[in-house]
Motif scaffolding. Structure first.
Motif, short mmCIF file in Angstrom:
data_model
loop_
_atom_site.label_atom_id
_atom_site.label_comp_id
_atom_site.label_asym_id
_atom_site.label_seq_id
_atom_site.Cartn_x
_atom_site.Cartn_y
_atom_site.Cartn_z
N LEU A 155 0.80 -1.23 0.00
CA LEU A 155 0.00 0.00 0.00
C LEU A 155 0.83 1.28 0.00
N SER A 156 2.00 1.24 0.65
CA SER A 156 2.78 2.47 0.80
C SER A 156 4.11 2.47 0.07
N GLY A 157 4.63 1.28 -0.22
CA GLY A 157 5.95 1.19 -0.83
C GLY A 157 7.08 1.33 0.18
N GLU A 158 6.74 1.36 1.44
CA GLU A 158 7.74 1.52 2.50
C GLU A 158 7.98 0.19 3.20
N GLY A 159 9.21 0.03 3.69
CA GLY A 159 9.55 -1.18 4.43
C GLY A 159 9.99 -2.29 3.50
N ASP A 160 10.02 -3.50 4.05
CA ASP A 160 10.44 -4.67 3.30
C ASP A 160 9.29 -5.23 2.47
N VAL A 161 9.63 -5.88 1.38
CA VAL A 161 8.61 -6.48 0.51
C VAL A 161 7.89 -7.61 1.24
N LEU A 162 8.63 -8.41 1.97
CA LEU A 162 8.02 -9.55 2.67
C LEU A 162 7.73 -9.23 4.12
N LEU A 163 6.79 -9.98 4.67
CA LEU A 163 6.45 -9.85 6.08
C LEU A 163 7.66 -10.21 6.95
N PRO A 164 7.75 -9.65 8.15
CA PRO A 164 8.87 -10.00 9.05
C PRO A 164 8.95 -11.51 9.28
N GLY A 165 10.17 -12.03 9.26
CA GLY A 165 10.39 -13.45 9.50
C GLY A 165 10.32 -14.31 8.24
N TRP A 166 10.01 -13.71 7.10
CA TRP A 166 9.91 -14.47 5.86
C TRP A 166 11.04 -14.10 4.91
N THR A 167 11.53 -15.12 4.21
CA THR A 167 12.52 -14.91 3.14
C THR A 167 11.91 -15.48 1.87
N PHE A 168 12.48 -15.11 0.74
CA PHE A 168 11.97 -15.64 -0.53
C PHE A 168 12.13 -17.16 -0.58
N GLU A 169 13.21 -17.67 -0.03
CA GLU A 169 13.42 -19.13 -0.01
C GLU A 169 12.34 -19.83 0.82
N LYS A 170 12.00 -19.23 1.95
CA LYS A 170 10.97 -19.81 2.82
C LYS A 170 9.60 -19.79 2.13
N VAL A 171 9.28 -18.68 1.48
CA VAL A 171 8.01 -18.58 0.74
C VAL A 171 7.99 -19.60 -0.39
N LYS A 172 9.10 -19.73 -1.09
CA LYS A 172 9.19 -20.69 -2.19
C LYS A 172 8.95 -22.11 -1.68
N SER A 173 9.50 -22.43 -0.53
CA SER A 173 9.33 -23.75 0.05
C SER A 173 7.86 -24.01 0.40
N VAL A 174 7.21 -23.04 0.98
CA VAL A 174 5.79 -23.17 1.32
C VAL A 174 4.96 -23.32 0.05
N GLN A 175 5.30 -22.59 -0.99
CA GLN A 175 4.56 -22.67 -2.25
C GLN A 175 4.69 -24.05 -2.88
N LYS A 176 5.88 -24.63 -2.79
CA LYS A 176 6.07 -25.99 -3.34
C LYS A 176 5.18 -26.98 -2.61
N THR A 177 5.08 -26.84 -1.29
CA THR A 177 4.24 -27.72 -0.50
C THR A 177 2.76 -27.54 -0.87
N CYS A 178 2.33 -26.28 -1.04
CA CYS A 178 0.95 -25.99 -1.42
C CYS A 178 0.63 -26.56 -2.80
N LYS A 179 1.55 -26.38 -3.73
CA LYS A 179 1.34 -26.88 -5.09
C LYS A 179 1.22 -28.40 -5.09
N ALA A 180 2.07 -29.06 -4.31
CA ALA A 180 2.01 -30.52 -4.24
C ALA A 180 0.65 -30.97 -3.71
N LYS A 181 0.12 -30.26 -2.72
CA LYS A 181 -1.20 -30.60 -2.17
C LYS A 181 -2.29 -30.36 -3.21
N GLU A 182 -2.19 -29.23 -3.94
CA GLU A 182 -3.19 -28.93 -4.98
C GLU A 182 -3.15 -29.98 -6.09
#
Length: 105
Positions: free
Chosen positions: A75-102
């Motif tokens: 909404l503002s363009g300020e701060g980090d792109v990801l939520l605190p505690g998340w990295t792109f690698e961690k998000v990627k890992s969660v997405q792989k798990t979600c895709k496998a379930k789908e």
């Protein structure tokens, strides 16, 4: 017609897609269109013309909920792109798990 402030947020939404793509979290816009049932024609049109009344607020929710993108950043363009505690690698890992379930259903 979207107001200029809304167009800025829409552009940032599409910038977020490019960031996720660059970090190999998603392959591209087609990933989102397929997963969320978004009309690819409208999606591409909106990217080129953010003033069009095609944007759906739910798309911001998908970014926050499923890709851990910071709503403050969207909404503002300020701060980090990801939520605190998340990295792109961690998000990627969660997405792989979600895709496998789908894929298994």
């Amino acid at each position: 017609m979207q107001k200029e402030d809304s167009q800025i947020i829409i552009r940032r939404f599409f910038e977020t897609i490019q960031v996720l793509k660059r970090h190999k979290v998603i392959r591209g816009k087609g990933t989102l269109c397929k997963r969320y049932g978004i009309n690819p024609w409208n999606f591409n049109t909106l990217e080129k013309s953010p003033s069009r009344d095609l944007f759906q607020l739910a798309w911001l929710d998908y970014m926050v909920r499923d890709y851990k993108v910071s709503p403050f950043w969207l909404l503002s363009g300020e701060g980090d792109v990801l939520l605190p505690g998340w990295t792109f690698e961690k998000v990627k890992s969660v997405q792989k798990t979600c895709k496998a379930k789908e894929d298994s259903t």
